[in-house]
Design a protein around this motif. Structure first.
Motif, short mmCIF file in Angstrom:
data_model
loop_
_atom_site.label_atom_id
_atom_site.label_comp_id
_atom_site.label_asym_id
_atom_site.label_seq_id
_atom_site.Cartn_x
_atom_site.Cartn_y
_atom_site.Cartn_z
N ASN A 1 -10.15 6.38 -6.19
CA ASN A 1 -9.93 7.24 -5.03
C ASN A 1 -11.28 7.73 -4.51
O ASN A 1 -12.17 8.05 -5.30
N THR B 1 -9.60 1.21 1.82
CA THR B 1 -8.47 1.74 2.59
C THR B 1 -8.75 3.15 3.08
O THR B 1 -9.72 3.80 2.67
N GLU C 1 -1.29 4.51 4.25
CA GLU C 1 -2.54 3.86 3.84
C GLU C 1 -2.74 2.58 4.64
O GLU C 1 -1.83 1.77 4.77
N PHE D 1 -6.21 6.70 4.24
CA PHE D 1 -4.91 7.31 4.44
C PHE D 1 -4.97 8.03 5.79
O PHE D 1 -5.65 9.05 5.93
N LEU E 1 0.84 -1.20 0.00
CA LEU E 1 0.00 0.00 0.00
C LEU E 1 0.87 1.25 0.00
O LEU E 1 2.08 1.18 0.27
N ASP E 2 0.25 2.38 -0.28
CA ASP E 2 0.97 3.65 -0.26
C ASP E 2 1.30 4.05 1.17
O ASP E 2 0.73 3.51 2.13
N GLY F 1 -9.25 7.97 0.83
CA GLY F 1 -9.14 6.52 0.85
C GLY F 1 -9.20 5.99 -0.57
O GLY F 1 -9.27 6.77 -1.52
N ARG F 2 -9.17 4.68 -0.68
CA ARG F 2 -9.27 4.06 -2.00
C ARG F 2 -10.06 2.76 -1.89
O ARG F 2 -10.13 2.15 -0.84
#
Length: 186
Positions: A64, A32, A10, A34, A6-7, A45-46
């Protein structure tokens, strides 16, 4: 085994396996958030959609969203997401080169939607402070309409649908409550 990185900042907040209308492939939707120290609630989030092939986790598409994705559920061949204080439904759109999630409709007015459950076109939403609400999704009109709600405010933690008219909800005060939808009112 396989992994997906994940980023930065995140975190995974929801996972659900599902199939989409017109596509028999089993996908794994991951919600997810952030998480930033300076935010009381995540503002970004995503939703990531994966497919597993040959023991490999393959990212098919991502979208996103404005907030944390706390819960995901399938609804009529589409994807329902609880994103901070709103419900949002996404349809699966395929072209010859790509697959993507497209927003169909939204419903706002919650404090923080912790969990969603579905049964046919019925949606149960468990809100952190506003208890539980029941909605109906009209796919033709692309609308989510509230049809019932528990008026008592409580610190909800989870819930489930036992039938179209019977629901269970737990709260942070160690209570388990059952509700029956009154189908004889307008």
């Amino acid at each position: 085994m396989h992994e997906f990185e994940l980023d930065d900042a995140e975190q995974v907040s929801a996972i659900m396996s599902l199939t989409f209308e017109g596509d028999d492939t089993e996908y794994y939707a991951v919600g997810t958030a952030f998480v930033q120290d300076e935010e009381s609630e995540p503002s970004v989030g995503r939703i990531l959609v994966f497919e597993v092939k040959d023991c490999q986790l393959l990212l098919v598409t991502k979208v996103n969203v404005h907030g944390a994705v706390y819960s995901i559920a399938p609804v009529q061949g589409q994807l329902l997401a609880a994103i901070n204080s709103k419900l949002e439904i996404f349809r699966w759109q395929e072209s010859k080169d790509s697959k993507e999630l497209v927003s169909v409709c939204k419903h706002s007015g919650h404090v923080l939607t912790l969990e969603v459950k579905t049964r046919g076109d019925f949606i149960m939403s468990v809100d952190l402070m506003k208890s539980m609400s029941i909605y109906v999704y009209d796919r033709e009109k692309e609308t989510i309409s509230e049809i019932a709600k528990h008026l008592y405010q409580c610190w909800s933690s989870c819930g489930t649908m036992l039938s179209d008219d019977l629901f269970l909800q737990g709260d942070t005060s160690f209570n388990l409550m059952s509700f029956r939808r009154n189908t004889e009112t307008v």
